[in-house]
Design an enzyme around this catalytic site. Structure first.
Site, short mmCIF file in Angstrom:
data_model
loop_
_atom_site.label_atom_id
_atom_site.label_comp_id
_atom_site.label_asym_id
_atom_site.label_seq_id
_atom_site.Cartn_x
_atom_site.Cartn_y
_atom_site.Cartn_z
CG HIS A 47 37.31 -1.55 6.22
ND1 HIS A 47 38.66 -1.25 6.10
CD2 HIS A 47 36.65 -0.36 6.15
CE1 HIS A 47 38.79 0.07 5.95
NE2 HIS A 47 37.58 0.62 5.98
CG HIS A 71 35.68 4.48 9.22
ND1 HIS A 71 36.07 3.26 9.70
CD2 HIS A 71 35.93 4.46 7.89
CE1 HIS A 71 36.55 2.53 8.70
NE2 HIS A 71 36.48 3.23 7.59
CD GLU A 75 30.94 7.78 1.19
OE1 GLU A 75 30.59 8.78 1.85
OE2 GLU A 75 31.14 7.80 -0.04
CG ASP A 76 30.44 2.23 2.68
OD1 ASP A 76 30.39 2.93 1.66
OD2 ASP A 76 31.49 1.81 3.18
CG ASP A 138 39.39 4.16 6.12
OD1 ASP A 138 38.94 3.01 5.96
OD2 ASP A 138 39.19 5.11 5.31
CG ASP A 258 73.48 2.99 4.96
OD1 ASP A 258 73.17 2.65 3.81
OD2 ASP A 258 73.56 4.17 5.32
MN MN Z 1 36.80 2.67 5.48
#
Ligand code: MN
Length: 742
Positions: A47, A71, A75-76, A138, A258
């Site tokens: 990812h 990034h 967070e993870d 992301d 169109d």
């Molecule tokens: Mn992410």
């Protein structure tokens, strides 16, 4: 997935990237995410790797690429601020933490939180636009892999993307990213529609391809004949924009003519207009479809000529004409500008709107207003007008001359007295149109009018008008408060000056949770606080202040005060700027919800509400006028007194009562009196919900045979005031109405 692949992607546009830095970030992220798995079963690191590849596709700088790799580490993987800072320095750390903050934002929560989150996002953008660009990459990768997530998560993410991130990409001019996000949103939010369009497309691939190649050849041929060398590309509209067209015009897929558009890329700006002339002389143009975004670029810097013509086989086709540079901006938006200014921030790209919103948001109290203004900026529908000197001014769709005036300068806005559009005088609520030349007439002594709020469109104008009115209201209340308090202090042989200089007044103000003496006076002026209460704090304990002030309320007033206290939450009227002020109805007139009403500040007893037409209201001191309006959320009933002229005949009273109860009114009292000539005058006190309800009741009484005329008279009080106020027997002057300042 390999470092070499990413390095290669960066080297394709970057002459001398710091590959060591990218490699460090690559290795660190790979290590941190090791063992983590995505919903698809792939390693989590894929990812962040794909996100980094997308940032390279946007041709972002090296710190952005590194930040994309990192990034999700905060967070993870719970990597600390210090670790990131030590390894990668402040620039990259700031971007990573900015992205982390954006990730934590949930945009689908309740209004106040949503407004707060928009604020955060805008602040992040104003601080460093790279945060938002990395976040968009992301999000795009998350959208591409959304099928692995559970149904509810899919919907939520897609909805948020549709509401926030796709418009954001559009506003930043990154066309390809916006289109892909939108198509993916369609896939997850309206899978049946997506499938329908896809199957229609698949069925017509062959015809479409031959149509495109044939028409491309025709266009190139026509242009070359006239000496314009051009590259022509035919392409299909994105699914989402086809669906948009079907939905807007309520037509089927087959009726969207169109679906195929052609893009003509020419070497120079001059050639754009030459090419346009050639196209228009080769194919019949459709009137009203020509747009010159070269002379008037879109807010996201997009430039191009657009026209729609009747192409081969009678098919409508849209043609876009632009230079290679314009094409680059059209495809890459802000990112195209980025490249030229490597390392030097973002000059050249207009982020003024972000700065303005950040600046404006501090004035906007209500979250709803703020969200509206952000959404207004993200979904721009604009008109372009000119100053008399030919300067271009961009305004929101439906803007008025007042919006224009405020866009020029706040002082011009405040002093606007009139406007000329294309040299003709127009009313101030006139709607401006593209290309208008607007001239504002001003007067030094003029001030904003609250009626302007009805028609102004821009958040700047709204916000400046409100701020002005609020300041004005405040200074008015301040003057009234000082006046009341000075007079009352004189009655107890003191003076405002003396109390103020002793510091006692500030003490009392702070004791009431206010900041300054001025705030205290204003509270008195607004009627939120009584001067009696303030003076009581100045006198020795045990002294009867009311007696001193000779303002002892009568027993009836006491009852009324209590009643007002009890019923103020149920009155159903709001006072501009306050939600906790005492409100009561005057007894001279009988406003029903829906009637125009006005309010007057009384002395220490809140606000009295009159009907807008009440003669007493018109006589009252305009200084004490405040804005009041019906609270639509409140469902109170109000008493209204009716006088019904009718024939004097048996059973008529009963029929009238039945008509009233049948139409939902409650009869509180009924009184019938016969007069000469076989007529009767019947007086009813009934309770109704609002004006419309009253009108219904009135009509149903009028339908009763024998009824001649129905009139509305006064009665009094709300019907749920627990009986503390007795219904008056006749019209009388208000006992506790607005008191004039002498
Ligand atoms: Mn992410």
């Amino acid at each position: 997935m390999s470092f070499e692949k990413l390095a290669g992607a960066v080297q394709r546009y970057h002459p001398s990237p710091d590959l060591k830095l990218i490699e460090d970030a690559y290795k660190f992220a790979e290590e941190q995410h090791s063992g983590q798995v995505r919903a698809s079963g792939e390693a989590y690191f894929t990812h962040v790797f794909e996100t980094a590849l997308l940032t390279a596709e946007l041709k972002l700088d090296v710190p952005s690429i590194a930040a994309a790799l990192l990034h999700d580490t905060v967070e993870d993987c719970l990597v600390s601020h210090e670790t990131l800072l030590g390894k990668f320095g402040p620039e990259i750390t700031d971007i990573v933490e900015g992205v982390t903050k954006l990730t934590r934002i949930e945009f689908d929560s309740q209004e106040e939180k949503q407004a707060e989150n928009f604020r955060k996002m805008l602040l992040a953008m104003a601080k460093d636009i790279r945060v938002v660009l990395v976040k968009l990459c992301d999000r795009l990768h998350n959208m591409r892999t959304l099928s692995h997530k559970p149904e509810d998560k899919r919907r939520r993410t897609a909805q948020e993307t549709k509401d926030i991130y796709a418009p954001l990409a559009n506003r930043l001019g990154i066309h390809w990213l916006k289109s892909e996000l939108e198509d993916l949103c369609l896939l997850y939010l309206r899978p049946e529609i997506y499938e329908l369009i896809r199957s229609k497309f698949d069925n017509t691939t062959k015809e479409r391809d031959s149509y495109i190649s044939e028409t491309t050849q025709n266009l190139i041929h026509a242009l070359e004949e006239s000496g314009v060398s051009a590259a022509v590309k035919g392409r299909c509209k994105h699914f989402n924009s086809i669906w948009g067209k079907m939905e807007r015009s309520n037509i089927s897929f087959e009726e969207v003519h169109d679906v195929i558009g052609f893009r003509i890329i020419v070497p120079t700006l001059r050639a754009c207009y030459e090419a346009l002339g050639i196209i228009h002389s080769t194919y019949k143009p459709i009137p009203g479809k020509f747009k010159d975004y070269i002379a008037m670029p879109k807010p996201n810097m997009y430039q191009s000529l657009h026209t729609t013509v009747i192409g081969p086989g009678g098919q409508r086709m849209e043609v876009q004409i632009r230079t290679a540079e314009m094409n680059q901006v059209a495809e890459e938006g802000i990112a195209a500008h980025w490249r030229y200014k490597e390392g030097g921030g973002l000059p050249g790209f207009d982020l003024q709107w972000v700065r303005e919103l950040v600046e404006t948001q501090q004035y906007l109290k209500s979250p709803d207003e703020f969200i509206q203004s952000v959404k207004g900026e993200l979904f721009p529908e604009e008109v372009f007008v000119f100053t008399p000197k030919g300067q271009l001014v961009r305004l929101s769709f439906g803007a008025s001359p007042v919006d224009f005036a405020y866009a020029v300068h706040t002082d011009v806005g405040h002093r606007t007295t009139g406007a000329k559009v294309n040299n003709t005088l127009v009313p101030l609520d006139h709607r401006l149109r593209n290309g208008d030349t607007v001239e504002i007439l001003t007067s030094k002594t003029h001030v904003p009018n609250k009626d302007w709020l009805r028609f102004v469109k821009s958040s700047k104008a709204k916000q400046r008008i409100r701020a002005f009115l609020k300041a004005e209201e405040h200074s008015r209340s301040l003057a009234i408060g000082i006046d009341i308090l000075s007079k009352d202090l004189r009655k107890v042989k003191s003076s405002l000056k003396r109390v103020e200089s002793s510091g006692k007044m500030l003490e009392i103000a702070q004791g009431l949770g206010l900041k300054t003496e001025g705030d205290l006076y204003a509270e008195i002026g607004y009627g939120k606080l009584s001067s009696t209460k303030v003076i009581a704090k100045l006198l020795p304990e045990g002294v009867d202040v009311e007696e001193k002030l000779q303002a002892k309320p009568t027993p009836l007033q006491r009852i009324f005060q209590r009643a007002a206290q009890v019923s103020r939450d149920k009155v159903g009227v709001k006072v501009s700027g306050f939600d906790d002020i005492l409100v009561r109805f005057a007894k001279c007139c009988e406003p029903l919800p829906g009637d125009r009403i006005v309010g007057f500040i009384t002395r220490g007893r809140g606000v009295t509400v009159h009907s807008g037409e009440c003669p007493r209201a018109l006589e009252s001191d305009p200084l004490r006028l405040v804005d009041v309006f019906w609270d639509d959320d409140m469902h109170t009933t109000r008493k209204v007194r009716l006088l019904v002229y009718s024939q004097d005949q048996m059973g008529l009273l009963a029929n009238m009562c039945k008509a009233m109860t049948d139409s939902g009114a409650n009869i509180i009292s009924a009184h019938a009196k016969t007069s000469e000539l076989g007529r009767a005058e019947n007086t009813f006190d009934i309770s109704v919900n609002d004006v419309r309800h009253y009108e219904r009741v009135k009509r149903s009484i009028e339908m009763v045979p024998g009824v001649i005329k129905v009139e509305r008279l006064g009665s009094g009080g709300t019907t749920d005031d627990d009986g503390a106020v007795d219904p008056p027997e006749k019209k009388r002057a208000p006992k506790t109405g607005h008191v004039r300042l002498k």
